[in-house]
Structure formats: C-alpha cells, structure tokens
Design an enzyme around this catalytic site. Structure first.
Site, PDB file in Angstrom:
ATOM      1  N   ASP A 119       0.792  -1.244   0.000  1.00  0.00           N
ATOM      2  CA  ASP A 119       0.000   0.000   0.000  1.00  0.00           C
ATOM      3  C   ASP A 119       0.825   1.296   0.000  1.00  0.00           C
ATOM      4  O   ASP A 119       0.496   2.232   0.746  1.00  0.00           O
ATOM      5  CB  ASP A 119      -0.952   0.012   1.206  1.00  0.00           C
ATOM      6  CG  ASP A 119      -1.958  -1.137   1.180  1.00  0.00           C
ATOM      7  OD1 ASP A 119      -1.894  -1.976   0.276  1.00  0.00           O
ATOM      8  OD2 ASP A 119      -2.801  -1.199   2.095  1.00  0.00           O
ATOM      9  N   CYS A 140      -1.991  -2.407   7.676  1.00  0.00           N
ATOM     10  CA  CYS A 140      -1.893  -3.351   6.559  1.00  0.00           C
ATOM     11  C   CYS A 140      -0.579  -4.120   6.523  1.00  0.00           C
ATOM     12  O   CYS A 140      -0.555  -5.287   6.132  1.00  0.00           O
ATOM     13  CB  CYS A 140      -2.181  -2.624   5.258  1.00  0.00           C
ATOM     14  SG  CYS A 140      -3.918  -2.095   5.195  1.00  0.00           S
ATOM     15  N   LYS A 172      -7.121  -4.967  -2.702  1.00  0.00           N
ATOM     16  CA  LYS A 172      -7.915  -5.419  -1.545  1.00  0.00           C
ATOM     17  C   LYS A 172      -8.837  -4.299  -1.090  1.00  0.00           C
ATOM     18  O   LYS A 172      -8.642  -3.140  -1.466  1.00  0.00           O
ATOM     19  CB  LYS A 172      -6.991  -5.846  -0.409  1.00  0.00           C
ATOM     20  CG  LYS A 172      -6.109  -4.711   0.073  1.00  0.00           C
ATOM     21  CD  LYS A 172      -5.037  -5.215   0.991  1.00  0.00           C
ATOM     22  CE  LYS A 172      -4.174  -4.087   1.484  1.00  0.00           C
ATOM     23  NZ  LYS A 172      -4.924  -3.040   2.207  1.00  0.00           N
TER      24      LYS A 172
HETATM   25  C1  VGL Z   1      -4.667   0.954   5.700  1.00  0.00           C
HETATM   26  C2  VGL Z   1      -6.209   1.868   7.132  1.00  0.00           C
HETATM   27  C3  VGL Z   1      -7.205   1.705   6.207  1.00  0.00           C
HETATM   28  C4  VGL Z   1      -3.240   0.556   5.443  1.00  0.00           C
HETATM   29  C5  VGL Z   1      -5.656   0.778   4.751  1.00  0.00           C
HETATM   30  O1  VGL Z   1      -2.851   0.414   4.266  1.00  0.00           O
HETATM   31  O2  VGL Z   1      -2.499   0.372   6.439  1.00  0.00           O
HETATM   32  N1  VGL Z   1      -4.957   1.496   6.887  1.00  0.00           N
HETATM   33  N2  VGL Z   1      -6.914   1.165   5.018  1.00  0.00           N
END
Ligand code: VGL
Ligand code: ZN
Length: 209
Positions: free
Chosen positions: A14, A157, A112
């Site tokens: 991410d 994540c 995701k």
């Molecule tokens: C994430 C919060 C919500 C992350 C993704 O990538 O850590 N955190 N969505």
C-alpha cells in the site's frame, strides 16, 4: 547469511498517495520509505505489491455513516471497525502508487478492500477472513518460501499482511526501516512490531540484506 534467493519475495504494501503526507490518510514519514524500497527492489527477483482499492461506498469510511467521525467505531461484517477518512477510492489519485515508486519489475499487484461490506488490512484475506485475494496461492505456486514485507502502514496493513504470510507458512521478515506507522495511539507502531515478533516474524533493516 544469504537472505535473498529465487524462493524469496518482496511484498510492498500500500505505498499509495493517500498514505503519504498530503494524502487523505497520511502516515508521518510515509514518503521516506520510497527510496529505501526502490533500493531494496533491485535485490529481488520476485516483487509483488498490494493496493488498497475501495469503492466510494466502502463501509470503513466515516462519511458513509451519518453522524460518525473518523476514529469512531462501528460494527462491520460482525467485527469492530474503526472508521477512516475516505481514502484509496478506486480510480482516484489517492489510490495510485507514489509516483517515485519504481514499478518496473513488479510481477503482480493484489488489490484489496473492494467489497464495501468488509475492510481488508491484509493483502491475503479480508478482516472477516472470507474473501481471499489469491496472494497466498500465487506465492506458493511461484515456489516462494520466504517473504519480506515493507510499506504502509506498519500498524495496520503491513502488520496484518505479515501475520497472514507467517500463518500461510512462509518465513516472514519485516524490513523495519522500510515501513512507517499511522500511530493513532503513539505506541501502535512499537506494539505492532512486538506482536509480529511474538508470532515468529523476524525484523531486519534494509542494510542487513
Ligand atoms: C490501511 C487503514 C485503512 C493501510 C488501509 O494500508 O495500512 N490502513 N486502510
Ligand atoms: Zn483502506
């Protein structure tokens, strides 16, 4: 010890504009991991990325629950869900990878968080552990036995992706200088590292590879 071989993969979690300072769900220092990850990638043959990729009506967005604010809790998919600001909406700039992140050798991208009814921190399964992105089978069918994890955010994540990698049976290593925490609570990042270590995940820094 030779850490990297043909059975080793780098998982980049991410590293998207919304998690970078200036983004909707900014992680302090999130941009600092980009040059570190670019250097790391050169050492790997298998590089795979995950991408948080929500529909606009996603249930983790506070704005989709009238009267609720980011940081408050609801129940989603039978789980306690913290509410987030709108982030990583499909086809928005915030969902794009950081423009300086080198994508040239990526073998695959696993998206995701596409189901509006459940959040998905791990790159392997949604939080209710029903939906499977296929990442585990992909790694196994490519002969991967050891997985290095880096990216954003350490306390969400990255942590859940690393724990699932370990549970899947991969030797799992966190690259500590190639990740940063959201730190909703100031010690969340440290707690995440403790939890990962307790689960048998190793912690190294990029200069040890
Ligand atoms: C994430 C919060 C919500 C992350 C993704 O990538 O850590 N955190 N969505
Ligand atoms: Zn998200």
């Amino acid at each position: 010890m030779e850490w990297i071989n043909d059975h080793t993969a780098l998982l980049i979690v991410d590293v998207q504009n919304d998690f970078i300072p200036g983004g909707a769900l900014a992680v302090t220092g999130g941009d600092r991991v980009v040059p570190i990850i670019n250097e790391l990638q050169k050492k790997f043959r298998h590089v795979i990325a995950t991408q948080d990729f929500h529909p606009a009506n996603h249930g983790s967005f506070a704005s989709n629950h009238p009267g609720k604010l980011p940081g408050e809790f609801i129940e989603l998919a039978g789980l306690t869900q913290i509410l987030w600001p709108v982030h990583c909406v499909q086809s928005s700039r915030g969902a794009d990878f950081h423009p300086d992140l080198n994508q040239s050798q990526w073998k695959a991208i696993f998206q995701k968080g596409k189901n509006p009814d459940v959040d998905s921190y791990s790159g392997f399964f949604d939080n209710a552990r029903r939906g499977d992105t296929g990442l585990g089978d992909y790694l196994k069918s490519n002969g991967i036995t050891r997985v290095f994890v880096c990216g954003l955010a350490l306390d969400y994540c990255v942590k859940f992706t690393a724990l699932d990698a370990k549970n899947f049976g991969f030797e799992t290593i966190l690259i500590a200088d190639a990740t940063r925490a959201v730190n909703l609570q100031p010690s969340d990042g440290e707690a995440a590292i403790k939890e990962m270590k307790a689960a048998g995940i190793k912690v190294l820094t990029s200069n040890e590879l």
